[in-house]
Design an enzyme around this catalytic site. Structure first.
Site, PDB file in Angstrom:
ATOM      1  CG  ASP A  53      -9.137 -12.461  -6.411  1.00 28.50           C
ATOM      2  OD1 ASP A  53      -9.146 -11.542  -6.207  1.00 28.50           O
ATOM      3  OD2 ASP A  53     -10.530 -13.104  -6.332  1.00 28.50           O
TER       4      ASP A  53
HETATM    5  C1  LIG Z   1      -7.386  -9.146   0.756  1.00 29.16           C
HETATM    6  C2  LIG Z   1      -6.808  -7.627   1.777  1.00 29.16           C
HETATM    7  C3  LIG Z   1      -7.681  -6.799   1.939  1.00 29.16           C
HETATM    8  C4  LIG Z   1      -7.137  -7.856   3.492  1.00 29.16           C
HETATM    9  O1  LIG Z   1      -7.221  -6.924   4.403  1.00 29.16           O
HETATM   10  P1  LIG Z   1      -6.341  -6.858   5.459  1.00 29.16           P
HETATM   11  O2  LIG Z   1      -7.088  -8.832   5.946  1.00 29.16           O
HETATM   12  O3  LIG Z   1      -7.202  -5.529   6.728  1.00 29.16           O
HETATM   13  O4  LIG Z   1      -5.011  -7.162   5.534  1.00 29.16           O
HETATM   14  P2  LIG Z   1      -3.301  -8.169   4.711  1.00 29.16           P
HETATM   15  O5  LIG Z   1      -3.835  -8.543   3.825  1.00 29.16           O
HETATM   16  O6  LIG Z   1      -2.227  -7.386   4.863  1.00 29.16           O
HETATM   17  O7  LIG Z   1      -3.232  -9.177   6.194  1.00 29.16           O
HETATM   18  C5  LIG Z   1      -4.289 -10.417   6.913  1.00 29.16           C
HETATM   19  C6  LIG Z   1      -5.195 -10.527   8.511  1.00 29.16           C
HETATM   20  O8  LIG Z   1      -4.094 -11.512   8.112  1.00 29.16           O
HETATM   21  C7  LIG Z   1      -2.535 -11.704   9.069  1.00 29.16           C
HETATM   22  N1  LIG Z   1      -2.165 -12.961   9.243  1.00 29.16           N
HETATM   23  C8  LIG Z   1      -2.022 -13.454   8.010  1.00 29.16           C
HETATM   24  N2  LIG Z   1      -1.442 -14.372   7.238  1.00 29.16           N
HETATM   25  C9  LIG Z   1      -0.657 -13.532   8.334  1.00 29.16           C
HETATM   26  C10 LIG Z   1       0.401 -14.983   9.365  1.00 29.16           C
HETATM   27  N3  LIG Z   1       1.207 -15.730   8.737  1.00 29.16           N
HETATM   28  N4  LIG Z   1       0.905 -14.318  10.133  1.00 29.16           N
HETATM   29  C11 LIG Z   1       0.516 -13.420  11.099  1.00 29.16           C
HETATM   30  N5  LIG Z   1      -0.281 -12.200  10.519  1.00 29.16           N
HETATM   31  C12 LIG Z   1      -1.168 -13.099   9.874  1.00 29.16           C
HETATM   32  C13 LIG Z   1      -2.491 -10.150   8.978  1.00 29.16           C
HETATM   33  O9  LIG Z   1      -1.235  -9.432   9.988  1.00 29.16           O
HETATM   34  C14 LIG Z   1      -3.937  -9.264   9.200  1.00 29.16           C
HETATM   35  O10 LIG Z   1      -4.068  -9.009  10.337  1.00 29.16           O
HETATM   36  P3  LIG Z   1      -4.006  -8.434  11.477  1.00 29.16           P
HETATM   37  O11 LIG Z   1      -2.862  -8.005  11.587  1.00 29.16           O
HETATM   38  O12 LIG Z   1      -5.335  -8.368  12.547  1.00 29.16           O
HETATM   39  O13 LIG Z   1      -4.230  -6.580  10.356  1.00 29.16           O
HETATM   40  C15 LIG Z   1      -5.359  -7.649   1.987  1.00 29.16           C
HETATM   41  O14 LIG Z   1      -4.797  -8.146   2.069  1.00 29.16           O
HETATM   42  C16 LIG Z   1      -4.623  -6.972   0.245  1.00 29.16           C
HETATM   43  O15 LIG Z   1      -5.700  -6.042  -0.876  1.00 29.16           O
HETATM   44  N6  LIG Z   1      -3.953  -7.999  -1.235  1.00 29.16           N
HETATM   45  C17 LIG Z   1      -3.768  -7.483  -1.723  1.00 29.16           C
HETATM   46  C18 LIG Z   1      -4.750  -8.151  -3.231  1.00 29.16           C
HETATM   47  C19 LIG Z   1      -5.696  -9.645  -3.093  1.00 29.16           C
HETATM   48  O16 LIG Z   1      -5.110 -10.298  -2.256  1.00 29.16           O
HETATM   49  N7  LIG Z   1      -6.966  -9.177  -2.845  1.00 29.16           N
HETATM   50  C20 LIG Z   1      -7.073 -10.467  -2.257  1.00 29.16           C
HETATM   51  C21 LIG Z   1      -7.378 -11.188  -3.512  1.00 29.16           C
HETATM   52  S1  LIG Z   1      -8.720 -13.018  -3.624  1.00 29.16           S
HETATM   53  C22 LIG Z   1     -10.141 -12.568  -3.900  1.00 29.16           C
HETATM   54  O17 LIG Z   1     -10.756 -11.251  -4.057  1.00 29.16           O
HETATM   55  C23 LIG Z   1     -11.294 -12.756  -3.168  1.00 29.16           C
HETATM   56  O18 LIG Z   1     -11.061 -14.670  -2.933  1.00 29.16           O
HETATM   57  O19 LIG Z   1     -12.590 -13.417  -3.832  1.00 29.16           O
END
Ligand SMILES: CC(C)(COP(=O)(O)OP(=O)(O)OC[C@H]1O[C@@H](n2cnc3c(N)ncnc32)[C@H](O)[C@@H]1OP(=O)(O)O)[C@@H](O)C(=O)NCCC(=O)NCCSC(=O)C(=O)O
Length: 400
Positions: A172
């Site tokens: 990361d």
């Molecule tokens: C980490 C993830 C697998 C998490 O997946 P998910 O939680 O399913 O999806 P998302 O990231 O798209 O979104 C996160 C959730 O937060 C919500 N979310 C976040 N911020 C907001 C704001 N400001 N407003 C509204 N909603 C928000 C979003 O709608 C999702 O909820 P819902 O609307 O309810 O769905 C993904 O983000 C991902 O693949 N990211 C790219 C790679 C990455 O950066 N990985 C993390 C590295 S850090 C790491 O590995 C580590 O720390 O260890």
């Protein structure tokens, strides 16, 4: 926040969305060098880093570090009004950093095309597990998987043990570092072209970038790199060596000049002869024997005496530090490698200082991670012209 001279990025505004480390570490680096970094968080929950990791008195010690120097606003990006707010912020920003699952911004009507229509100069930094295209683009990703698929895990650990992780979220942080570099390059290019662009950082590729000659070794020499514990095969001497008081010292003398000096310090100058161990190739071939020779010598001395001798001889050497060692070290103190801020509840709060040091326009840790929505009134007032009534309506509707 302090009132020191502005850093080199003081004229940049960065909006950071997403969470955890991979995207936010990019924001941390940009904030360290003076950019105004506005972190946009889900009003309901905020960034999970506010809760993760070791706590003191109920407070996460992760958040104050990863969010240092940033401002926090809340904005529900699932709502149409929240999306409108982000568009207005982006219209006045130089960089947008995001690390949502691929397709999330698009789902919210915030695709690169849409954002560039609003602000053609915007640099959009997108951090994901696998990048914005290719067969795996849609997959969710974590740094741990990026470390595995990027090649780091297979070569980390002892040969007779399963692959190990480093004790930090390295994949990361590497992705975040490349993202900050990408942002700088895209901003530089913007000076010529007038246009922003997309910076597409895949965590697995950020890891792969550090894998040196792994691929040509496999294809052209039939060599598959493996886990080798504390050594790199053929690179000698460079290892952890025991001392008389039960500690271990890392010594790196894997260069002819340095090795000659190590041999002198050991009172074994004859070992550095051409026909003995004086060449890189000979040391590589007799690596185990050489390590045993050096261990037999280091075992005769307490750590401090050994290190004094090695430093005096110009041989790179050092102890394996814990946080306590760092906090007590005069060099760390002299260079202010550890910066101390005042936490409102916890008091004296130490953390790593900014890297690198710039002579004329140095960076600075300007504050600890903010409270959720701490800067709503300031940012939305100044940038969006929101008055008290507007802010109250947004709060009421849970948009912010
Ligand atoms: C980490 C993830 C697998 C998490 O997946 P998910 O939680 O399913 O999806 P998302 O990231 O798209 O979104 C996160 C959730 O937060 C919500 N979310 C976040 N911020 C907001 C704001 N400001 N407003 C509204 N909603 C928000 C979003 O709608 C999702 O909820 P819902 O609307 O309810 O769905 C993904 O983000 C991902 O693949 N990211 C790219 C790679 C990455 O950066 N990985 C993390 C590295 S850090 C790491 O590995 C580590 O720390 O260890």
């Amino acid at each position: 926040m302090t009132t020191s001279p502005p850093g080199p990025l003081a004229d940049l505004r960065v909006v950071e969305t997403g969470s955890l480390i991979a995207g936010p570490f990019c924001g941390q680096l940009l904030a360290d060098f003076g950019a105004e970094v506005i972190k946009v968080e889900d009003p309901a929950r905020g960034d999970p880093m506010r809760e993760w990791g070791v706590h003191a008195e109920g407070t996460s010690l992760s958040w104050p570090v990863i969010a240092r120097g940033k401002k926090s606003v809340t904005c529900d990006l699932r709502s149409a009004e929240g999306q409108r707010i982000l568009r207005e912020l982006v219209a006045q920003a130089d960089v947008l950093v995001e690390n949502f699952r691929p397709g999330t911004l698009e789902r919210w009507g915030l695709s690169p095309e849409a954002l560039h229509e609003i602000n053609p100069g915007l640099v959009l930094v997108r951090v994901t597990g696998y990048g914005q295209d290719g067969p795996y683009a849609g997959r969710a990703g974590f740094g741990s998987i990026g470390e595995a698929m990027g090649g780091l895990r297979h070569v980390t650990g002892e040969p007779d043990r399963p692959p190990s992780r480093t004790g930090i979220s390295l994949g990361d942080s590497l992705a975040g570092t490349f993202s900050a570099l990408g942002a700088m390059m895209a901003l530089h290019a913007r000076q010529r072209t007038g246009r922003g662009q997309v910076v597409d950082t895949a965590i697995y590729e950020a890891v792969l970038a550090f894998m040196e000659s792994l691929l040509p070794e496999w294809q052209l020499a039939g060599h598959r790199r493996e886990r080798t514990g504390a050594i790199l095969p053929g690179i000698a001497p460079s290892n952890a060596y025991p001392t008389a008081d039960g500690a271990e010292v890392i010594i790196g003398a894997n260069r002819d000049t340095v090795f000659t000096r190590l041999c002198a310090a050991m009172d074994r100058p004859e070992l550095a002869a051409e026909d003995e161990l004086g060449t890189h190739a000979a040391r590589g071939e007799r690596q185990r024997e050489l390590d045993e020779l050096i261990s037999a010598w280091t075992r005769t001395m307490p750590t401090d005496e050994l290190l004094d001798r090695l430093h005096e001889a110009g041989v790179p050497a050092g102890r394996v530090y814990t946080a306590a060692d760092m906090a007590a070290d005069p060099h760390f103190a002299a260079r202010k490698a550890i910066v101390r801020l005042m936490h409102p509840e916890l008091g004296d709060f130490p953390m790593q200082n900014v890297v690198p040091r710039l002579s004329d326009t140095p960076g600075e840790v300007r504050g600890l991670g903010p409270e959720l929505g701490e800067h709503n009134d300031e940012v939305y007032g100044a940038l969006l012209g929101a008055d008290a009534g507007q802010l109250a309506r947004w709060r009421e509707a849970k948009v912010i």
